[in-house]
Design a protein around this motif. Structure first.
Motif, PDB file in Angstrom:
ATOM      1  N   ALA A 128      -3.453   6.298   3.188  1.00  0.00           N
ATOM      2  CA  ALA A 128      -2.487   7.009   2.342  1.00  0.00           C
ATOM      3  C   ALA A 128      -1.057   6.672   2.739  1.00  0.00           C
ATOM      4  O   ALA A 128      -0.188   6.509   1.869  1.00  0.00           O
ATOM      5  N   ASP A 129      -0.799   6.555   4.037  1.00  0.00           N
ATOM      6  CA  ASP A 129       0.548   6.248   4.503  1.00  0.00           C
ATOM      7  C   ASP A 129       1.030   4.884   4.010  1.00  0.00           C
ATOM      8  O   ASP A 129       2.231   4.669   3.839  1.00  0.00           O
ATOM      9  N   LYS A 130       0.124   3.966   3.798  1.00  0.00           N
ATOM     10  CA  LYS A 130       0.494   2.627   3.325  1.00  0.00           C
ATOM     11  C   LYS A 130       0.580   2.561   1.799  1.00  0.00           C
ATOM     12  O   LYS A 130       1.457   1.894   1.242  1.00  0.00           O
ATOM     13  N   ILE A 131      -0.338   3.246   1.119  1.00  0.00           N
ATOM     14  CA  ILE A 131      -0.421   3.159  -0.340  1.00  0.00           C
ATOM     15  C   ILE A 131       0.634   4.024  -1.039  1.00  0.00           C
ATOM     16  O   ILE A 131       1.205   3.626  -2.054  1.00  0.00           O
ATOM     17  N   GLU A 132       0.909   5.185  -0.504  1.00  0.00           N
ATOM     18  CA  GLU A 132       1.803   6.134  -1.164  1.00  0.00           C
ATOM     19  C   GLU A 132       3.195   5.570  -1.488  1.00  0.00           C
ATOM     20  O   GLU A 132       3.694   5.776  -2.608  1.00  0.00           O
ATOM     21  N   PRO A 133       3.844   4.846  -0.577  1.00  0.00           N
ATOM     22  CA  PRO A 133       5.179   4.321  -0.922  1.00  0.00           C
ATOM     23  C   PRO A 133       5.155   3.365  -2.122  1.00  0.00           C
ATOM     24  O   PRO A 133       6.101   3.338  -2.908  1.00  0.00           O
ATOM     25  N   LEU A 134       4.085   2.623  -2.279  1.00  0.00           N
ATOM     26  CA  LEU A 134       3.984   1.711  -3.411  1.00  0.00           C
ATOM     27  C   LEU A 134       3.824   2.492  -4.709  1.00  0.00           C
ATOM     28  O   LEU A 134       4.429   2.156  -5.735  1.00  0.00           O
ATOM     29  N   THR A 135       3.023   3.550  -4.646  1.00  0.00           N
ATOM     30  CA  THR A 135       2.827   4.394  -5.820  1.00  0.00           C
ATOM     31  C   THR A 135       4.141   5.049  -6.219  1.00  0.00           C
ATOM     32  O   THR A 135       4.486   5.105  -7.406  1.00  0.00           O
ATOM     33  N   LYS A 136       4.896   5.543  -5.244  1.00  0.00           N
ATOM     34  CA  LYS A 136       6.198   6.156  -5.531  1.00  0.00           C
ATOM     35  C   LYS A 136       7.167   5.156  -6.146  1.00  0.00           C
ATOM     36  O   LYS A 136       8.071   5.528  -6.889  1.00  0.00           O
ATOM     37  N   ALA A 137       6.985   3.872  -5.860  1.00  0.00           N
ATOM     38  CA  ALA A 137       7.829   2.819  -6.430  1.00  0.00           C
ATOM     39  C   ALA A 137       7.352   2.387  -7.807  1.00  0.00           C
ATOM     40  O   ALA A 137       7.983   1.555  -8.450  1.00  0.00           O
ATOM     41  N   GLY A 138       6.199   2.935  -8.258  1.00  0.00           N
ATOM     42  CA  GLY A 138       5.711   2.627  -9.601  1.00  0.00           C
ATOM     43  C   GLY A 138       4.452   1.792  -9.685  1.00  0.00           C
ATOM     44  O   GLY A 138       4.049   1.393 -10.767  1.00  0.00           O
ATOM     45  N   ALA A 139       3.820   1.532  -8.560  1.00  0.00           N
ATOM     46  CA  ALA A 139       2.589   0.731  -8.588  1.00  0.00           C
ATOM     47  C   ALA A 139       1.494   1.453  -9.352  1.00  0.00           C
ATOM     48  O   ALA A 139       1.378   2.670  -9.291  1.00  0.00           O
ATOM     49  N   ASN A 140       0.708   0.678 -10.069  1.00  0.00           N
ATOM     50  CA  ASN A 140      -0.467   1.179 -10.777  1.00  0.00           C
ATOM     51  C   ASN A 140      -1.618   0.247 -10.422  1.00  0.00           C
ATOM     52  O   ASN A 140      -1.850  -0.756 -11.088  1.00  0.00           O
ATOM     53  N   PHE A 141      -2.303   0.569  -9.343  1.00  0.00           N
ATOM     54  CA  PHE A 141      -3.345  -0.321  -8.836  1.00  0.00           C
ATOM     55  C   PHE A 141      -4.601  -0.284  -9.693  1.00  0.00           C
ATOM     56  O   PHE A 141      -5.022   0.756 -10.159  1.00  0.00           O
ATOM     57  N   GLU A 142      -5.172  -1.452  -9.824  1.00  0.00           N
ATOM     58  CA  GLU A 142      -6.480  -1.575 -10.449  1.00  0.00           C
ATOM     59  C   GLU A 142      -7.540  -1.788  -9.373  1.00  0.00           C
ATOM     60  O   GLU A 142      -8.700  -1.484  -9.572  1.00  0.00           O
ATOM     61  N   PHE A 143      -7.104  -2.297  -8.242  1.00  0.00           N
ATOM     62  CA  PHE A 143      -8.020  -2.621  -7.148  1.00  0.00           C
ATOM     63  C   PHE A 143      -7.445  -2.100  -5.848  1.00  0.00           C
ATOM     64  O   PHE A 143      -6.303  -2.418  -5.500  1.00  0.00           O
ATOM     65  N   VAL A 144      -8.207  -1.280  -5.155  1.00  0.00           N
ATOM     66  CA  VAL A 144      -7.861  -0.813  -3.816  1.00  0.00           C
ATOM     67  C   VAL A 144      -9.132  -0.906  -2.985  1.00  0.00           C
ATOM     68  O   VAL A 144     -10.184  -0.416  -3.389  1.00  0.00           O
ATOM     69  N   PHE A 145      -9.026  -1.539  -1.849  1.00  0.00           N
ATOM     70  CA  PHE A 145     -10.165  -1.690  -0.944  1.00  0.00           C
ATOM     71  C   PHE A 145      -9.655  -1.417   0.460  1.00  0.00           C
ATOM     72  O   PHE A 145      -8.666  -2.015   0.876  1.00  0.00           O
ATOM     73  N   ALA A 146     -10.290  -0.519   1.148  1.00  0.00           N
ATOM     74  CA  ALA A 146      -9.908  -0.233   2.529  1.00  0.00           C
ATOM     75  C   ALA A 146     -11.170  -0.081   3.364  1.00  0.00           C
ATOM     76  O   ALA A 146     -12.177   0.453   2.891  1.00  0.00           O
ATOM     77  N   ARG A 147     -11.094  -0.577   4.593  1.00  0.00           N
ATOM     78  CA  ARG A 147     -12.247  -0.461   5.493  1.00  0.00           C
ATOM     79  C   ARG A 147     -11.784  -0.541   6.932  1.00  0.00           C
ATOM     80  O   ARG A 147     -10.717  -1.056   7.234  1.00  0.00           O
ATOM     81  N   ARG A 148     -12.623  -0.022   7.804  1.00  0.00           N
ATOM     82  CA  ARG A 148     -12.396  -0.176   9.238  1.00  0.00           C
ATOM     83  C   ARG A 148     -12.628  -1.621   9.622  1.00  0.00           C
ATOM     84  O   ARG A 148     -13.339  -2.359   8.954  1.00  0.00           O
ATOM     85  N   MET A 149     -12.049  -1.989  10.748  1.00  0.00           N
ATOM     86  CA  MET A 149     -12.282  -3.315  11.303  1.00  0.00           C
ATOM     87  C   MET A 149     -12.960  -3.129  12.658  1.00  0.00           C
ATOM     88  O   MET A 149     -12.286  -2.931  13.669  1.00  0.00           O
ATOM     89  N   PRO A 150     -14.294  -3.179  12.687  1.00  0.00           N
ATOM     90  CA  PRO A 150     -15.003  -2.946  13.951  1.00  0.00           C
ATOM     91  C   PRO A 150     -14.573  -3.893  15.059  1.00  0.00           C
ATOM     92  O   PRO A 150     -14.629  -3.546  16.238  1.00  0.00           O
ATOM     93  N   GLU A 151     -14.116  -5.076  14.673  1.00  0.00           N
ATOM     94  CA  GLU A 151     -13.676  -6.046  15.676  1.00  0.00           C
ATOM     95  C   GLU A 151     -12.305  -5.691  16.254  1.00  0.00           C
ATOM     96  O   GLU A 151     -11.880  -6.292  17.238  1.00  0.00           O
ATOM     97  N   ARG A 152     -11.610  -4.718  15.633  1.00  0.00           N
ATOM     98  CA  ARG A 152     -10.307  -4.238  16.120  1.00  0.00           C
ATOM     99  C   ARG A 152     -10.327  -2.720  16.138  1.00  0.00           C
ATOM    100  O   ARG A 152      -9.837  -2.084  15.201  1.00  0.00           O
ATOM    101  N   PRO A 153     -10.930  -2.103  17.140  1.00  0.00           N
ATOM    102  CA  PRO A 153     -11.030  -0.641  17.186  1.00  0.00           C
ATOM    103  C   PRO A 153      -9.674   0.031  16.970  1.00  0.00           C
ATOM    104  O   PRO A 153      -8.652  -0.410  17.490  1.00  0.00           O
ATOM    105  N   GLY A 154      -9.696   1.075  16.147  1.00  0.00           N
ATOM    106  CA  GLY A 154      -8.480   1.814  15.832  1.00  0.00           C
ATOM    107  C   GLY A 154      -7.696   1.234  14.678  1.00  0.00           C
ATOM    108  O   GLY A 154      -6.649   1.753  14.307  1.00  0.00           O
ATOM    109  N   SER A 155      -8.216   0.155  14.095  1.00  0.00           N
ATOM    110  CA  SER A 155      -7.500  -0.530  13.030  1.00  0.00           C
ATOM    111  C   SER A 155      -8.380  -0.690  11.799  1.00  0.00           C
ATOM    112  O   SER A 155      -9.607  -0.684  11.885  1.00  0.00           O
TER     113      SER A 155
END
Length: 140
Positions: free
Chosen positions: A23-50
């Protein structure tokens, strides 16, 4: 209905693997007017905490500026296609078979059907792969 295939730009950023990280990354874009058709987010097991977040489209001066400020960048190593068509049984099978027969190995495929239509995104390794994939998919 024939498949509608077009090139797409995927923007990516790393996110913190915590409540609100995406949310912290996506929200500023939405406030700027973004209208996403595709959003994909996932953990990176190879980088714990990321984690990883991908979005499309990122269009317009304000949205591009907000994306850059939030740490997003156009993915330099992903050639992507947007595929749209009718929601018919077996379409995913026909699409993946057409890619296989064209000798295209994709790095990711994401699709969703709503009602009578579907939209999908295919990530590929190069522009040449995207061109071959688009040609094959237009025959499906």
């Amino acid at each position: 209905m024939a498949l509608k295939v077009s090139k797409a730009e995927i923007w990516t950023t790393h996110i913190e693997d915590r409540s609100g990280g995406a949310a912290d990354k996506i929200e500023p874009l939405t406030k700027a007017g973004a209208n996403f058709e595709f959003v994909f987010a996932r953990r990176m097991p190879e980088r714990p905490g990321s984690g990883l977040c991908m979005v499309a489209p990122v269009k317009g001066k304000r949205v591009v500026a907000a994306a850059s400020a939030a740490g997003f960048m156009r993915a330099p190593d992903i050639a992507a296609l947007r595929v749209e068509g009718g929601n018919k049984a077996g379409t995913a099978s026909r699409m993946t078979r057409a890619l296989a027969e064209a000798g295209v190995s994709f790095r990711g495929l994401s699709a969703m059907a709503v009602g009578t239509k579907f939209v999908g995104y295919i990530a590929l390794d190069s522009a040449a792969d995207a061109d071959r994939a688009a040609k094959a998919l237009r025959k499906v």
